[in-house]
Design a protein around this motif. Structure first.
Motif, PDB file in Angstrom:
ATOM      1  N   GLY A   7      37.537  32.592  50.038  1.00  0.00           N
ATOM      2  CA  GLY A   7      37.163  33.886  49.442  1.00  0.00           C
ATOM      3  C   GLY A   7      35.844  34.372  50.017  1.00  0.00           C
ATOM      4  O   GLY A   7      35.063  35.053  49.354  1.00  0.00           O
ATOM      5  N   ALA A   8      35.595  34.009  51.286  1.00  0.00           N
ATOM      6  CA  ALA A   8      34.279  34.270  51.893  1.00  0.00           C
ATOM      7  C   ALA A   8      34.137  35.697  52.407  1.00  0.00           C
ATOM      8  O   ALA A   8      33.043  36.094  52.803  1.00  0.00           O
ATOM      9  CB  ALA A   8      34.046  33.287  53.038  1.00  0.00           C
ATOM     10  N   THR A   9      35.214  36.472  52.410  1.00  0.00           N
ATOM     11  CA  THR A   9      35.126  37.812  53.000  1.00  0.00           C
ATOM     12  C   THR A   9      34.598  38.864  52.026  1.00  0.00           C
ATOM     13  O   THR A   9      34.373  40.006  52.432  1.00  0.00           O
ATOM     14  CB  THR A   9      36.504  38.273  53.508  1.00  0.00           C
ATOM     15  N   SER A  10      34.423  38.482  50.766  1.00  0.00           N
ATOM     16  CA  SER A  10      34.030  39.499  49.783  1.00  0.00           C
ATOM     17  C   SER A  10      33.426  38.854  48.541  1.00  0.00           C
ATOM     18  O   SER A  10      33.630  37.663  48.279  1.00  0.00           O
ATOM     19  CB  SER A  10      35.290  40.300  49.400  1.00  0.00           C
ATOM     20  N   GLY A  11      32.683  39.650  47.789  1.00  0.00           N
ATOM     21  CA  GLY A  11      32.270  39.298  46.427  1.00  0.00           C
ATOM     22  C   GLY A  11      31.503  37.995  46.286  1.00  0.00           C
ATOM     23  O   GLY A  11      30.558  37.711  47.025  1.00  0.00           O
ATOM     24  N   ASN A  82      35.725  26.900  46.039  1.00  0.00           N
ATOM     25  CA  ASN A  82      37.024  27.562  45.907  1.00  0.00           C
ATOM     26  C   ASN A  82      36.811  28.880  45.169  1.00  0.00           C
ATOM     27  O   ASN A  82      36.886  28.934  43.935  1.00  0.00           O
ATOM     28  CB  ASN A  82      37.989  26.670  45.107  1.00  0.00           C
ATOM     29  N   ALA A  83      36.541  29.934  45.947  1.00  0.00           N
ATOM     30  CA  ALA A  83      36.282  31.236  45.312  1.00  0.00           C
ATOM     31  C   ALA A  83      37.444  32.213  45.495  1.00  0.00           C
ATOM     32  O   ALA A  83      37.492  33.228  44.815  1.00  0.00           O
ATOM     33  CB  ALA A  83      34.999  31.849  45.871  1.00  0.00           C
ATOM     34  N   ALA A  84      38.360  31.937  46.424  1.00  0.00           N
ATOM     35  CA  ALA A  84      39.464  32.887  46.651  1.00  0.00           C
ATOM     36  C   ALA A  84      40.279  33.039  45.375  1.00  0.00           C
ATOM     37  O   ALA A  84      40.589  32.044  44.709  1.00  0.00           O
ATOM     38  CB  ALA A  84      40.359  32.391  47.783  1.00  0.00           C
ATOM     39  N   ASP A 181      30.405  42.478  39.735  1.00  0.00           N
ATOM     40  CA  ASP A 181      30.648  43.671  40.547  1.00  0.00           C
ATOM     41  C   ASP A 181      31.099  43.262  41.962  1.00  0.00           C
ATOM     42  O   ASP A 181      30.276  42.925  42.807  1.00  0.00           O
ATOM     43  CB  ASP A 181      29.330  44.465  40.598  1.00  0.00           C
ATOM     44  N   THR A 182      32.411  43.275  42.191  1.00  0.00           N
ATOM     45  CA  THR A 182      33.002  42.870  43.486  1.00  0.00           C
ATOM     46  C   THR A 182      34.209  43.777  43.751  1.00  0.00           C
ATOM     47  O   THR A 182      34.392  44.779  43.073  1.00  0.00           O
ATOM     48  CB  THR A 182      33.505  41.404  43.425  1.00  0.00           C
ATOM     49  N   GLU A 183      35.077  43.350  44.683  1.00  0.00           N
ATOM     50  CA  GLU A 183      36.307  44.124  44.934  1.00  0.00           C
ATOM     51  C   GLU A 183      37.427  43.742  43.958  1.00  0.00           C
ATOM     52  O   GLU A 183      38.555  44.225  44.072  1.00  0.00           O
ATOM     53  CB  GLU A 183      36.768  43.885  46.384  1.00  0.00           C
ATOM     54  N   PHE A 184      37.101  42.861  43.011  1.00  0.00           N
ATOM     55  CA  PHE A 184      38.115  42.352  42.078  1.00  0.00           C
ATOM     56  C   PHE A 184      38.858  43.479  41.346  1.00  0.00           C
ATOM     57  O   PHE A 184      40.088  43.483  41.267  1.00  0.00           O
ATOM     58  CB  PHE A 184      37.434  41.422  41.061  1.00  0.00           C
ATOM     59  N   ASN A 185      38.094  44.437  40.814  1.00  0.00           N
ATOM     60  CA  ASN A 185      38.693  45.542  40.029  1.00  0.00           C
ATOM     61  C   ASN A 185      39.695  46.340  40.825  1.00  0.00           C
ATOM     62  O   ASN A 185      40.764  46.695  40.325  1.00  0.00           O
ATOM     63  CB  ASN A 185      37.595  46.518  39.604  1.00  0.00           C
ATOM     64  N   GLU A 186      39.300  46.641  42.059  1.00  0.00           N
ATOM     65  CA  GLU A 186      40.149  47.444  42.943  1.00  0.00           C
ATOM     66  C   GLU A 186      41.493  46.730  43.167  1.00  0.00           C
ATOM     67  O   GLU A 186      42.555  47.341  43.091  1.00  0.00           O
ATOM     68  CB  GLU A 186      39.417  47.563  44.278  1.00  0.00           C
ATOM     69  N   VAL A 187      41.402  45.415  43.411  1.00  0.00           N
ATOM     70  CA  VAL A 187      42.612  44.624  43.653  1.00  0.00           C
ATOM     71  C   VAL A 187      43.434  44.509  42.361  1.00  0.00           C
ATOM     72  O   VAL A 187      44.662  44.597  42.377  1.00  0.00           O
ATOM     73  CB  VAL A 187      42.239  43.204  44.183  1.00  0.00           C
ATOM     74  N   ALA A 188      42.720  44.342  41.226  1.00  0.00           N
ATOM     75  CA  ALA A 188      43.420  44.130  39.948  1.00  0.00           C
ATOM     76  C   ALA A 188      43.977  45.423  39.368  1.00  0.00           C
ATOM     77  O   ALA A 188      44.872  45.401  38.526  1.00  0.00           O
ATOM     78  CB  ALA A 188      42.472  43.475  38.948  1.00  0.00           C
ATOM     79  N   GLY A 189      43.426  46.569  39.799  1.00  0.00           N
ATOM     80  CA  GLY A 189      43.847  47.856  39.254  1.00  0.00           C
ATOM     81  C   GLY A 189      43.275  48.093  37.871  1.00  0.00           C
ATOM     82  O   GLY A 189      43.988  48.456  36.946  1.00  0.00           O
ATOM     83  N   THR A 190      41.966  47.843  37.731  1.00  0.00           N
ATOM     84  CA  THR A 190      41.349  47.968  36.410  1.00  0.00           C
ATOM     85  C   THR A 190      39.891  48.416  36.512  1.00  0.00           C
ATOM     86  O   THR A 190      39.341  48.539  37.601  1.00  0.00           O
ATOM     87  CB  THR A 190      41.419  46.610  35.668  1.00  0.00           C
ATOM     88  N   ASN A 191      39.284  48.648  35.346  1.00  0.00           N
ATOM     89  CA  ASN A 191      37.842  48.884  35.233  1.00  0.00           C
ATOM     90  C   ASN A 191      37.300  47.898  34.229  1.00  0.00           C
ATOM     91  O   ASN A 191      38.028  47.487  33.341  1.00  0.00           O
ATOM     92  CB  ASN A 191      37.560  50.284  34.673  1.00  0.00           C
ATOM     93  N   SER A 198      25.712  41.376  39.205  1.00  0.00           N
ATOM     94  CA  SER A 198      25.953  41.491  40.646  1.00  0.00           C
ATOM     95  C   SER A 198      26.557  40.174  41.174  1.00  0.00           C
ATOM     96  O   SER A 198      26.354  39.099  40.597  1.00  0.00           O
ATOM     97  CB  SER A 198      24.649  41.786  41.386  1.00  0.00           C
ATOM     98  N   ALA A 199      27.278  40.298  42.304  1.00  0.00           N
ATOM     99  CA  ALA A 199      27.880  39.112  42.923  1.00  0.00           C
ATOM    100  C   ALA A 199      26.774  38.145  43.372  1.00  0.00           C
ATOM    101  O   ALA A 199      26.940  36.925  43.320  1.00  0.00           O
ATOM    102  CB  ALA A 199      28.743  39.530  44.099  1.00  0.00           C
ATOM    103  N   LYS A 200      25.642  38.709  43.795  1.00  0.00           N
ATOM    104  CA  LYS A 200      24.521  37.889  44.258  1.00  0.00           C
ATOM    105  C   LYS A 200      23.990  37.012  43.119  1.00  0.00           C
ATOM    106  O   LYS A 200      23.770  35.810  43.293  1.00  0.00           O
ATOM    107  CB  LYS A 200      23.420  38.826  44.776  1.00  0.00           C
TER     108      LYS A 200
END
Ligand SMILES: NC(=O)c1ccc[n+]([C@@H]2O[C@H](COP(=O)([O-])OP(=O)(O)OC[C@H]3O[C@@H](n4cnc5c(N)ncnc54)[C@H](OP(=O)(O)O)[C@@H]3O)[C@@H](O)[C@H]2O)c1
Length: 252
Positions: A7-11, A82-84, A181-191, A198-200
């Motif tokens: 899961g290293a490409t995001s979030g 294991n973050a993916a 705050d990551t790309e999770f919402n976009e993928v999940a289709g939610t708010n 923050s992810a950091k």
């Protein structure tokens, strides 16, 4: 010493990779988006002199996961993250079966295989499994996602205990964040219906807890309270609350 991060490409995974490079780890980075992996490889080697090995692969296929382990088992890997993972919001009867199968493959199967093989293989080190606050509650509208995270939490706690009993110097930690705050919402289709961190910040708290050898890491006071509530409240109370939160998200 190497750290392997899925899961290293995001979030959260991406922020953990940055922090690990910053403190001197070489990296094995995994995700499907090769362009992002190659960018990170260049960036980390220029900025920190990090050796970065990348694997662009789909972790929902168990054969890929076993091959990944075989390809990097000769490296001195002492940290496995294991973050993916991903979720999909909706009634179980409405979401696509293909998404459910991929979710179980990524969130459970891949994490299970890497935990099992590295726990056996490593002489010492840390495995950090990213679960979720959702691991504590059955979650209507996120039923399959919450169930995958309950698996991650349960597996991690039990195997961490087994490691102690076997006298192995491998610690298994489960990170249980609330909204991040990551790309999770976009993928999940939610708010998010709740305030996010923050992810950091999440990555920092997660790694700190992991290096301290904590079994369960709950970032923030709200998540500590959520853990307590889950232990004290019956499902008859939890289910309607979870349903209300998730439907609120769906309706914007
Ligand atoms: N954000 C939150 O609110 C939150 C809260 C609690 C727990 N979590 C958990 O935190 C972890 C990280 O999520 P995030 O919030 O950072 O979301 P994110 O920004 O969407 O990142 C998800 C990562 O997982 C990778 N991934 C997804 N499916 C994959 C597959 N089949 N094969 C290989 N890689 C795959 C993605 O890479 P590619 O797309 O490049 O493959 C990406 O790097 C997940 O396990 C998630 O369940 C998130």
């Amino acid at each position: 010493m190497y750290a392997l991060v899925t899961g290293a490409t995001s979030g959260i995974g991406k922020e953990m990779a940055k922090l690990l490079a910053n403190i001197g780890y070489d990296l094995v980075l995994v995700g499907r988006r090769e362009n992002r992996l190659l960018y990170m490889q260049k960036y980390f080697s220029n900025k920190y002199g990090t050796d970065v090995i990348t694997y662009a692969l789909d972790l929902s296929n168990p054969e890929n996961v076993v091959e990944l382990f075989e390809s990097c088992k000769e490296l001195e890997i002492t940290v496995v993250i294991n973050a993916a993972g991903f979720g999909k919001v909706g009634y179980l009867t409405d979401t696509k079966l293909e998404d459910d199968i991929n979710m179980i493959g990524t969130n459970i199967m891949a994490l299970h295989i890497l935990t099992k093989l590295f726990a056996e293989h490593m002489d010492y080190g840390h495995i950090l499994n990213v679960a979720s606050m959702a691991a504590f509650f059955p979650g209507p509208f996120l039923a399959q996602y919450s169930a995958t995270k309950a698996y991650v939490l349960s597996l991690s706690k039990a195997v961490n205990y087994e490691m102690k009993k076997q006298g192995k110097y491998v610690k298994i930690s489960a990170l249980c964040p609330g909204p991040v705050d990551t790309e999770f919402n976009e993928v999940a289709g939610t708010n998010f219906a709740l305030r996010s961190i923050s992810a950091k910040k999440c990555a920092y708290i997660g790694l700190l807890g992991m290096f301290k050898g904590k079994s369960v890491i709950r970032p923030g006071i709200e998540m500590k309270a959520a853990g307590l509530v889950s232990r004290l409240s019956p499902d008859a109370v939890i289910l309607p609350i979870e349903y209300m939160i998730q439907t609120k998200k769906l309706n914007g």
